[in-house]
Design an enzyme around this catalytic site. Structure first.
Site, PDB file in Angstrom:
ATOM      1  N   ARG A 227     -79.886  68.588  53.576  1.00 21.29           N
ATOM      2  CA  ARG A 227     -79.966  69.983  53.138  1.00 21.29           C
ATOM      3  C   ARG A 227     -78.926  70.327  52.074  1.00 21.29           C
ATOM      4  O   ARG A 227     -78.976  71.396  51.475  1.00 21.29           O
ATOM      5  CB  ARG A 227     -79.838  70.913  54.356  1.00 21.29           C
ATOM      6  CG  ARG A 227     -81.054  70.861  55.262  1.00 21.29           C
ATOM      7  CD  ARG A 227     -80.781  71.437  56.646  1.00 21.29           C
ATOM      8  NE  ARG A 227     -80.123  70.479  57.532  1.00 21.29           N
ATOM      9  CZ  ARG A 227     -79.771  70.724  58.797  1.00 21.29           C
ATOM     10  NH1 ARG A 227     -79.998  71.932  59.304  1.00 21.29           N
ATOM     11  NH2 ARG A 227     -79.184  69.797  59.538  1.00 21.29           N
TER      12      ARG A 227
ATOM     13  N   GLY B  65     -79.404  58.969  64.961  1.00 16.74           N
ATOM     14  CA  GLY B  65     -78.989  60.170  65.691  1.00 16.74           C
ATOM     15  C   GLY B  65     -77.542  60.111  66.143  1.00 16.74           C
ATOM     16  O   GLY B  65     -76.898  59.057  66.109  1.00 16.74           O
TER      17      GLY B  65
ATOM     18  N   TYR C 178     -45.871  58.132  21.909  1.00 23.88           N
ATOM     19  CA  TYR C 178     -46.893  57.086  22.023  1.00 23.88           C
ATOM     20  C   TYR C 178     -47.123  56.439  20.671  1.00 23.88           C
ATOM     21  O   TYR C 178     -47.452  57.130  19.693  1.00 23.88           O
ATOM     22  CB  TYR C 178     -48.179  57.744  22.540  1.00 23.88           C
ATOM     23  CG  TYR C 178     -49.297  56.795  22.854  1.00 23.88           C
ATOM     24  CD1 TYR C 178     -49.085  55.674  23.650  1.00 23.88           C
ATOM     25  CD2 TYR C 178     -50.582  57.021  22.366  1.00 23.88           C
ATOM     26  CE1 TYR C 178     -50.128  54.817  23.952  1.00 23.88           C
ATOM     27  CE2 TYR C 178     -51.633  56.174  22.666  1.00 23.88           C
ATOM     28  CZ  TYR C 178     -51.398  55.059  23.467  1.00 23.88           C
ATOM     29  OH  TYR C 178     -52.430  54.206  23.755  1.00 23.88           O
TER      30      TYR C 178
ATOM     31  N   LEU D 265     -68.206  61.838  63.739  1.00 27.20           N
ATOM     32  CA  LEU D 265     -69.536  61.388  63.302  1.00 27.20           C
ATOM     33  C   LEU D 265     -69.769  61.838  61.859  1.00 27.20           C
ATOM     34  O   LEU D 265     -69.889  63.036  61.592  1.00 27.20           O
ATOM     35  CB  LEU D 265     -70.610  61.970  64.222  1.00 27.20           C
ATOM     36  CG  LEU D 265     -70.383  61.754  65.736  1.00 27.20           C
ATOM     37  CD1 LEU D 265     -71.529  62.370  66.529  1.00 27.20           C
ATOM     38  CD2 LEU D 265     -70.225  60.272  66.053  1.00 27.20           C
TER      39      LEU D 265
ATOM     40  N   LYS E 253     -44.674  66.398  30.210  1.00 32.58           N
ATOM     41  CA  LYS E 253     -45.155  65.276  31.041  1.00 32.58           C
ATOM     42  C   LYS E 253     -44.038  64.275  31.281  1.00 32.58           C
ATOM     43  O   LYS E 253     -43.341  63.903  30.337  1.00 32.58           O
ATOM     44  CB  LYS E 253     -46.321  64.569  30.333  1.00 32.58           C
ATOM     45  CG  LYS E 253     -46.960  63.500  31.174  1.00 32.58           C
ATOM     46  CD  LYS E 253     -47.426  62.303  30.373  1.00 32.58           C
ATOM     47  CE  LYS E 253     -46.274  61.418  29.964  1.00 32.58           C
ATOM     48  NZ  LYS E 253     -46.647  60.139  29.364  1.00 32.58           N
TER      49      LYS E 253
HETATM   50  C1  UD1 Z   1     -75.846  68.784  65.851  1.00 34.06           C
HETATM   51  C2  UD1 Z   1     -76.188  68.838  67.351  1.00 34.06           C
HETATM   52  C3  UD1 Z   1     -76.484  70.279  67.721  1.00 34.06           C
HETATM   53  C4  UD1 Z   1     -75.303  71.171  67.389  1.00 34.06           C
HETATM   54  C5  UD1 Z   1     -74.895  71.000  65.933  1.00 34.06           C
HETATM   55  C6  UD1 Z   1     -73.570  71.687  65.681  1.00 34.06           C
HETATM   56  C7  UD1 Z   1     -77.226  66.718  67.862  1.00 34.06           C
HETATM   57  C8  UD1 Z   1     -78.493  66.007  68.174  1.00 34.06           C
HETATM   58  N1  UD1 Z   1     -77.338  68.010  67.606  1.00 34.06           N
HETATM   59  O1  UD1 Z   1     -76.988  69.180  65.123  1.00 34.06           O
HETATM   60  O2  UD1 Z   1     -76.753  70.373  69.118  1.00 34.06           O
HETATM   61  O3  UD1 Z   1     -75.606  72.514  67.646  1.00 34.06           O
HETATM   62  O4  UD1 Z   1     -74.715  69.620  65.597  1.00 34.06           O
HETATM   63  O5  UD1 Z   1     -73.253  71.740  64.321  1.00 34.06           O
HETATM   64  O6  UD1 Z   1     -76.179  66.115  67.907  1.00 34.06           O
HETATM   65  N2  UD1 Z   1     -74.529  61.845  62.219  1.00 34.06           N
HETATM   66  C9  UD1 Z   1     -74.246  60.492  62.245  1.00 34.06           C
HETATM   67  N3  UD1 Z   1     -75.255  59.634  62.478  1.00 34.06           N
HETATM   68  C10 UD1 Z   1     -76.536  60.029  62.713  1.00 34.06           C
HETATM   69  C11 UD1 Z   1     -76.813  61.419  62.697  1.00 34.06           C
HETATM   70  C12 UD1 Z   1     -75.778  62.306  62.443  1.00 34.06           C
HETATM   71  O7  UD1 Z   1     -73.101  60.075  62.051  1.00 34.06           O
HETATM   72  O8  UD1 Z   1     -77.391  59.165  62.928  1.00 34.06           O
HETATM   73  C13 UD1 Z   1     -73.420  62.792  61.957  1.00 34.06           C
HETATM   74  C14 UD1 Z   1     -73.616  63.657  60.723  1.00 34.06           C
HETATM   75  O9  UD1 Z   1     -73.033  63.037  59.575  1.00 34.06           O
HETATM   76  C15 UD1 Z   1     -72.932  64.968  61.091  1.00 34.06           C
HETATM   77  C16 UD1 Z   1     -72.976  64.979  62.602  1.00 34.06           C
HETATM   78  O10 UD1 Z   1     -73.320  63.688  63.026  1.00 34.06           O
HETATM   79  O11 UD1 Z   1     -71.581  64.983  60.675  1.00 34.06           O
HETATM   80  C17 UD1 Z   1     -74.016  65.994  63.111  1.00 34.06           C
HETATM   81  O12 UD1 Z   1     -75.268  65.669  62.527  1.00 34.06           O
HETATM   82  P1  UD1 Z   1     -76.226  66.791  61.956  1.00 34.06           P
HETATM   83  O13 UD1 Z   1     -77.438  66.129  61.441  1.00 34.06           O
HETATM   84  O14 UD1 Z   1     -75.480  67.705  61.066  1.00 34.06           O
HETATM   85  O15 UD1 Z   1     -76.606  67.535  63.331  1.00 34.06           O
HETATM   86  P2  UD1 Z   1     -77.157  69.003  63.517  1.00 34.06           P
HETATM   87  O16 UD1 Z   1     -78.596  69.032  63.227  1.00 34.06           O
HETATM   88  O17 UD1 Z   1     -76.294  69.973  62.806  1.00 34.06           O
HETATM   89 CA    CA Z   2     -74.628  69.803  61.446  1.00 31.60          CA
END
Ligand code: UD1
Ligand code: CA
Length: 463
Positions: free
Chosen positions: A15, A79, A389, A8, A353
């Site tokens: 942040r 999400g 060159y 994902l 080079k």
């Molecule tokens: C998430 C988990 C949390 C866990 C934590 C661990 C969820 C709801 N929560 O929180 O339980 O403890 O990771 O690090 O999953 N992403 C997408 N599409 C979206 C949202 C997020 O691809 O719509 C990807 C982000 O790019 C990221 C990953 O999912 O790589 C996690 O998302 P992030 O927003 O970092 O979740 P956390 O708040 O850290």
């Molecule tokens: Ca995260």
């Protein structure tokens, strides 16, 4: 059954306060997402699917270098549960073990990913989630246990009551394994009735339990493996952890480091036994270093191949090959396509080079050698340059074996200097030099006895 890994990586990473997507920020020498694809690959995933969204073009362009990775786009960020669903729908995956990994989970090990896939592959569990107890649990989803000791549900930080936040210290690391058929059948049941109005992937655990399926949590003994990156402070913390892990492994394997805290090495680098790494040495990419070398201080190599017993002091090398017993520096710059053969010496303030420096040849001081093929036993005098060159083309200089080039020589390419030839200092070589010949291009010298002293006398009389 083939194993699928879904990563994902569509989130913005608010942040990080960056114009780049979070997963493109580098941990040591590579973007976060590539640490995760690497873990999936080494765990034996048959298919690696990355969900891209924010900064999709940048992530896709980077992942184009990883031929076994497919990208799927999540056009709106609803999400992690939604991201996983988009991936399943786009790929049609509905069977076999499916491991889902957060893209900001760089230190996850291939062994853990593999063990996860295995824990659902035998049909004993519908889902497994990785948990840990970090020193600061704030921000992570918290694991609430059921009376039977298994996981009841995961509560996101933003949905926790102050009591839950204080009491539930076991955290979700963001690494899940699912039975692909059950995941595909039930993922549509994830809702978004929560503080962030997002579809939470961790809710899948509770949903599968509700359907009577067994789920399990695997506690990660070393919590560092489960740390996520949400801010640049966390990125720096994880960078330090990754550095220490790599350095400790190399030292265990027989590499000496004078100061491991200032020695930076990427995860794919190999270093041979009895090699000594001095402070501020950085080894990146696919660099491999042989046994018995001394690198640094201040040496940086990217994608270089270095044989044994080589000494590189204050040397920068990118895409170069260095054979055994070579010495370079201090302050040498070896660029793309440089091949320094055995026993050669590249000295101080020298740039090479796209050139071969022959066996035992020496380029000791203040030279630029570009697009040159140099034989064995050559000596290049200080300040000599290949003028490769002409403003449009890059032209080659070919120097035979045992050639002696005097200091401050300009070799205007294309030009050949035959074996055993001697080029007088300060020459501008524009014509080919036959083997064993002398080439000299120098204005005639005049000596006027006593002139300097008389001139000084005259000038002093004038004041
Ligand atoms: C998430 C988990 C949390 C866990 C934590 C661990 C969820 C709801 N929560 O929180 O339980 O403890 O990771 O690090 O999953 N992403 C997408 N599409 C979206 C949202 C997020 O691809 O719509 C990807 C982000 O790019 C990221 C990953 O999912 O790589 C996690 O998302 P992030 O927003 O970092 O979740 P956390 O708040 O850290
Ligand atoms: Ca995260």
């Amino acid at each position: 059954m083939p194993m699928t890994a879904i990563i994902l990586a569509a989130g913005e990473g608010t942040r990080m306060k960056s114009r780049h997507p979070k997963v493109m920020h580098k941990l040591l020498d590579r973007p976060l997402v590539s640490w995760v694809t690497r873990a999936a690959r080494e765990a034996g995933a048959d298919r690696i699917v990355v969900v891209v969204g924010c900064g999709a073009d940048e992530v896709r362009a980077h992942l184009a270098n990883e031929k076994d990775v497919e990208c799927v786009e999540q056009t709106e960020r609803l999400g992690t549960g939604h991201a996983a669903r988009v991936a399943l729908e786009a790929t049609g995956v509905n069977a076999g073990p499916v491991v889902i990994l957060n893209g900001d989970l760089p230190l996850i090990s291939p062994e853990t990913v593999r063990a996860f896939a295995d824990s659902v592959a035998d049909g004993s569990h519908a889902a497994a989630i990785l948990t840990m107890t970090p020193s600061d649990p704030f921000g992570y989803g918290r694991v609430e246990l059921a009376d039977d000791g298994t996981v009841a549900r995961i509560i996101e930080q933003k949905d926790c009551t102050p009591e839950q936040s204080a009491e539930l210290l076991e955290c979700n690391a963001g690494c899940y394994a699912f039975d692909g058929a059950l995941l595909a059948a039930h993922i549509g049941e994830i809702g978004n009735d929560n503080a962030q109005h997002e579809y939470y992937l961790p809710d899948m655990v509770e949903i599968l339990r509700g359907h009577g399926h067994a789920t399990t949590i695997v506690h990660c003994a070393d919590y560092r493996e489960g740390l996520g990156v949400n801010s640049r402070v966390q990125l720096a913390e994880l960078t330090e952890i990754a550095r220490d892990q790599i350095n400790e492994r190399l030292m265990t394997e027989g590499v000496t480091m004078l100061d491991p805290k200032t020695t930076w090495i990427g995860p794919d680098v190999t270093v041979g036994r009895d090699t000594v790494l001095l402070p501020m040495t950085m080894l990146w990419g696919t660099t491999s270093v042989g046994e018995g070398c001394t690198l640094g201080p201040n040496t940086r190599l990217t994608n270089c191949t270095v044989a044994e017993n080589v000494s590189l002091e204050e040397t920068v090398g990118v895409d170069v090959t260095i054979e055994k017993d070579v010495t370079c520096g201090p302050r040498a710059y070896l660029r793309g396509g440089a091949h320094v053969l055995a026993g050669a010496h590249v000295g101080t303030h020298v740039e090479i080079k796209n050139s071969t420096i022959g066996v035992g040849s020496k380029v000791p001081h203040l030279s630029y050698i570009g697009d040159c093929t140099m034989g064995a036993g050559v000596n290049i005098g200080g300040g000599s340059i290949t003028c490769n060159y002409d403003g449009v083309h890059k032209n080659r200089t070919v120097i035979g074996d045992n050639v002696f080039v005097g200091s401050d020589t300009m070799m205007v390419a294309p030009v050949n200097i035959g074996d055993g030839a001697l080029v007088g200092a300060s020459s501008c070589v524009t014509k080919d030099v036959p083997a064993d010949a002398l080439y000299l291009e120098r204005a005639e010298q005049r000596i006027v006895e006593g002139y300097a002293a008389k001139r000084l006398e005259r000038l002093r009389r004038e004041v």
